[in-house]
Design a protein around this motif. Structure first.
Motif, PDB file in Angstrom:
ATOM      1  N   ALA A  24       0.337  -1.082  -0.174  1.00 33.07           N
ATOM      2  CA  ALA A  24      -0.284   0.487  -0.328  1.00 33.07           C
ATOM      3  C   ALA A  24       1.072   1.078   0.230  1.00 33.07           C
ATOM      4  O   ALA A  24       0.405   2.773   0.422  1.00 33.07           O
ATOM      5  CB  ALA A  24      -0.408   0.455   1.262  1.00 33.07           C
ATOM      6  N   VAL A  79      -4.064  -0.150   6.333  1.00 33.88           N
ATOM      7  CA  VAL A  79      -3.892  -1.253   4.778  1.00 33.88           C
ATOM      8  C   VAL A  79      -4.911  -2.200   4.895  1.00 33.88           C
ATOM      9  O   VAL A  79      -5.242  -3.333   5.763  1.00 33.88           O
ATOM     10  CB  VAL A  79      -2.606  -2.234   4.751  1.00 33.88           C
ATOM     11  CG1 VAL A  79      -2.792  -2.295   3.205  1.00 33.88           C
ATOM     12  CG2 VAL A  79      -1.173  -1.535   4.185  1.00 33.88           C
ATOM     13  N   THR A  81      -6.480  -4.708   2.176  1.00 33.16           N
ATOM     14  CA  THR A  81      -6.943  -5.203   0.857  1.00 33.16           C
ATOM     15  C   THR A  81      -8.181  -5.675   0.348  1.00 33.16           C
ATOM     16  O   THR A  81      -9.540  -5.713   1.011  1.00 33.16           O
ATOM     17  CB  THR A  81      -5.626  -6.198   0.796  1.00 33.16           C
ATOM     18  OG1 THR A  81      -7.025  -7.638   1.629  1.00 33.16           O
ATOM     19  CG2 THR A  81      -4.649  -6.696   1.192  1.00 33.16           C
ATOM     20  N   SER A  82      -8.051  -5.726  -0.757  1.00 30.13           N
ATOM     21  CA  SER A  82      -9.575  -6.113  -1.863  1.00 30.13           C
ATOM     22  C   SER A  82      -8.956  -8.345  -2.500  1.00 30.13           C
ATOM     23  O   SER A  82      -8.234  -7.318  -3.197  1.00 30.13           O
ATOM     24  CB  SER A  82      -9.913  -4.870  -2.780  1.00 30.13           C
ATOM     25  OG  SER A  82     -10.542  -5.404  -3.530  1.00 30.13           O
ATOM     26  N   SER A 112      -5.143  -2.750  -2.710  1.00 30.56           N
ATOM     27  CA  SER A 112      -5.269  -3.132  -1.144  1.00 30.56           C
ATOM     28  C   SER A 112      -5.527  -1.004  -0.940  1.00 30.56           C
ATOM     29  O   SER A 112      -4.513  -0.416  -2.319  1.00 30.56           O
ATOM     30  CB  SER A 112      -4.007  -2.562  -0.369  1.00 30.56           C
ATOM     31  OG  SER A 112      -2.342  -2.411  -1.072  1.00 30.56           O
TER      32      SER A 112
END
Length: 145
Positions: A24, A79, A81-82, A112
């Motif tokens: 990130a 951070v 996340t995706s 992220s």
């Protein structure tokens, strides 16, 4: 053989842990135009052109600063996340009534986001009203505008 497996597992785990903070990070800076005043942490920032940079890659702090250098604030982030990479660089704000708070920064192609930790001011605003989220397009340093 068992010791070798433990060593390989340990090295793999260390590699992953070292890579997570880099997911990130902002390489140089992200710039955006804020059409109205907003809060960055506890600091109220006027409308204008801003950059978000990470002075120290080891800290989870971002420097939010206007282009003239007259307004700046450090904000903490975490951070998040995706599963899929984000399609574009943008900044997200939470709006409570007429008051806006910087909420997150996405960098295009990353999986992220840097989610800004809510300040006491934002937490208090959140008790009085629900947040309306909206995003503004932003640019990575070096990207065409």
């Amino acid at each position: 053989m068992n010791a070798l497996k433990k060593l390989i597992l340990g090295m793999g785990l260390m590699s992953v842990l070292c890579a997570i903070p880099a997911m990130a990070q902002i390489a140089n800076s992200v710039t955006f135009d804020a059409p109205s005043a907003f809060y960055a942490g506890n600091a109220k920032m006027p409308a204008g052109r801003y950059s978000a940079s990470q002075p120290n890659a080891d800290d989870k702090l971002l420097l939010i600063e206007d282009t003239s250098g007259s307004h700046s604030a450090f904000v903490e982030y975490e951070v998040v996340t995706s599963n899929t990479p984000h399609a574009q660089t943008d900044v997200t704000f939470n709006k409570y009534g007429n008051v806006e708070f910087l909420s997150a920064i996405w960098v295009d192609g990353r999986k992220s986001e840097m989610q800004i930790l809510p300040s006491k001011v934002e937490q208090n605003a959140g008790k009085a009203a629900a947040a309306e989220k909206h995003s503004l397009s932003a640019n990575n340093a070096g990207q065409p505008q």
